[in-house]
Design a protein around this motif. Structure first.
Motif, PDB file in Angstrom:
ATOM      1  N   ASP A 102      44.300  48.538  33.639  1.00  0.00           N
ATOM      2  CA  ASP A 102      44.287  47.333  33.740  1.00  0.00           C
ATOM      3  C   ASP A 102      44.533  47.179  35.094  1.00  0.00           C
ATOM      4  O   ASP A 102      45.502  47.574  35.774  1.00  0.00           O
ATOM      5  CB  ASP A 102      45.288  46.742  32.877  1.00  0.00           C
ATOM      6  CG  ASP A 102      44.777  46.458  31.364  1.00  0.00           C
ATOM      7  OD1 ASP A 102      43.482  46.834  30.998  1.00  0.00           O
ATOM      8  OD2 ASP A 102      45.863  46.511  30.345  1.00  0.00           O
ATOM      9  N   GLN A 127      40.509  44.432  32.732  1.00  0.00           N
ATOM     10  CA  GLN A 127      40.069  45.916  32.211  1.00  0.00           C
ATOM     11  C   GLN A 127      39.184  46.496  32.862  1.00  0.00           C
ATOM     12  O   GLN A 127      37.979  45.791  33.432  1.00  0.00           O
ATOM     13  CB  GLN A 127      39.874  45.581  30.715  1.00  0.00           C
ATOM     14  CG  GLN A 127      40.794  45.143  29.800  1.00  0.00           C
ATOM     15  CD  GLN A 127      40.210  44.260  28.624  1.00  0.00           C
ATOM     16  OE1 GLN A 127      39.513  43.303  28.728  1.00  0.00           O
ATOM     17  NE2 GLN A 127      40.373  44.699  27.579  1.00  0.00           N
ATOM     18  N   ARG A 158      45.584  36.884  29.911  1.00  0.00           N
ATOM     19  CA  ARG A 158      45.737  38.233  30.837  1.00  0.00           C
ATOM     20  C   ARG A 158      46.252  37.911  32.240  1.00  0.00           C
ATOM     21  O   ARG A 158      45.122  38.191  33.043  1.00  0.00           O
ATOM     22  CB  ARG A 158      44.251  39.213  30.776  1.00  0.00           C
ATOM     23  CG  ARG A 158      43.790  39.400  29.340  1.00  0.00           C
ATOM     24  CD  ARG A 158      42.785  40.462  29.454  1.00  0.00           C
ATOM     25  NE  ARG A 158      42.960  41.571  30.028  1.00  0.00           N
ATOM     26  CZ  ARG A 158      43.444  42.655  29.273  1.00  0.00           C
ATOM     27  NH1 ARG A 158      43.657  42.654  27.856  1.00  0.00           N
ATOM     28  NH2 ARG A 158      43.820  43.427  30.024  1.00  0.00           N
TER      29      ARG A 158
END
Length: 295
Positions: free
Chosen positions: A10, A21, A262
Motif C-alpha cells: 500500500d 494498492q 483509503r
C-alpha cells in the motif's frame, strides 16, 4: 509451467489498507506482454508493475507499468512501491534506484527507519512540465457530475499537463470535491470530441486547503473509476502550480483517497532550472501480501 513471485504494498500511507494498492512482480523475465496485461487486469489494482533486467547495467531495473487495460509510460505510486519492494531485497545503492521506463529514466530515493526497514520513497518525474490543450468548463463539469460554477478558473482553465504521463488538472471549489462522481457517457463524448486525447482522459480534481491540497482522480475510460492516490498527477500539479507564479520552488502536501476509505498523503515539490520545471513526489509504503502466479 513457470511461476512468478509477486508482492503487494500500500503506497502513500503508513498503514495497511490505506493508500493505493500495488502488485509488484519482482522477476518478470519470460513473461509476454499479453500475460503482463492479463495479470494487471486480474489483480484489478490501479496499476501492477513487472521488473526486468535493465538495458544499462548502471541502472537498477527496467520497470513496466500496466493498468487494467493498457501499459503506462510512467506513474507515481508504482515507482514508489516498486522501489520499496526492491530496496527491501537489497537492490538499492545507498538508498538510490534508477528505473528505465517508457517515459525516461526515473530516479527514486528510499527512506528507512532507525532499524533499517524501508518506509517510503521519493521519485523524480522523468520529464519536465509540458502543457497540452485546455478543455471546456461545461464539458469537464458534466464528466464529474458538477455544475460549471463549481470549476475554478481564476488561476487556469481545465489544463492537460504532463511530467511523464498526461492528466487534465481541474481546480474546483472545496465544497464540490465530495460531490464529484464520474459520468462515463460524458467522458466518452468529450474524448470523441477531442481526438488529440487519443482516448485517454484522466481528470485530476483538486481544491486548495490553506497551503495544501485535497484531490480526487477519475479515469473510467481506462477502467479506474477512482484512484486513491495518483503520484504522477500530483507531481504534475506541483509543476503546474509553480508555472503559474514567480517562485523558484514550491512544496506542499496533497490528501487523496478519503472518499474511497483509503486515505493517502503525498508530498510534492517542484523547482525551476535550466528553463524547465521539474517535479518530485514521495510518501510512505507498507508491505501487505506475497504470492505467486503460475502461467
Amino acid at each position: 509451467m513457470p511461476t512468478y513471485p509477486y508482492e503487494t504494498v500500500d503506497v502513500f500511507t503508513d498503514r495497511r489498507f490505506g493508500g493505493n494498492q500495488l502488485a509488484v512482480f519482482t522477476d518478470a523475465r519470460g513473461m509476454s506482454d499479453a500475460e503482463m496485461q492479463a495479470l494487471a487486469a486480474e489483480m484489478n489494482y490501479s496499476e501492477t508493475t513487472f521488473v526486468l533486467p535493465p538495458s544499462d547495467p548502471a541502472n537498477t531495473a527496467r520497470v513496466r507499468i500496466f493498468h487494467r487495460t493498457a501499459e503506462m509510460p510512467f506513474a507515481g505510486h508504482p515507482n514508489v512501491g516498486t522501489a520499496c519492494v526492491l530496496a527491501a531485497h537489497g537492490r538499492d545503492r545507498d538508498g538510490l534506484l534508477l528505473f528505465e521506463e517508457m517515459a525516461g529514466l526515473v530516479e527514486v530515493k528510499v527512506t528507512r527507519d532507525a532499524a533499517g526497514l524501508v518506509t517510503g520513497a521519493t521519485i523524480a518525474a522523468p520529464q519536465p512540465l509540458s502543457l497540452g490543450l485546455t478543455l471546456p468548463v461545461d464539458a469537464i463539469a458534466a464528466c464529474v457530475g458538477l455544475a460549471p460554477e463549481d470549476i475554478v478558473v481564476s488561476r487556469h482553465q481545465p489544463q492537460q499537463a504532463s511530467v511523464g504521463v498526461k492528466f487534465v488538472l481541474v481546480e474546483i471549489k472545496s465544497e464540490a470535491l465530495a460531490r464529484a462522481a464520474p459520468d462515463i457517457n460524458a467522458y466518452r463524448r468529450l474524448a470523441q470530441a477531442n481526438p488529440v486525447l487519443e482516448g485517454r482522459l484522466s481528470l485530476f480534481l483538486y481544491a486548495w486547503d490553506a497551503n495544501n491540497a485535497r484531490a480526487r482522480m477519475f479515469a473510467p475510460l481506462a477502467g479506474t473509476w477512482e484512484d486513491p492516490a495518483t503520484g504522477s498527477a500530483s507531481a504534475t500539479l506541483a509543476a503546474l502550480t509553480l508555472s503559474l507564479g514567480s517562485e523558484e520552488a514550491v512544496a506542499f502536501e496533497i490528501t487523496q483517497g478519503v472518499e474511497m476509505g483509503r486515505p493517502s498523503l503525498l508530498h510534492v515539490a517542484a523547482r525551476r532550472g535550466d528553463g524547465e520545471i521539474r517535479a518530485t513526489v514521495g510518501g510512505g509504503c507498507v508491505p501487505v501480501l506475497r504470492g505467486e502466479a503460475t502461467l
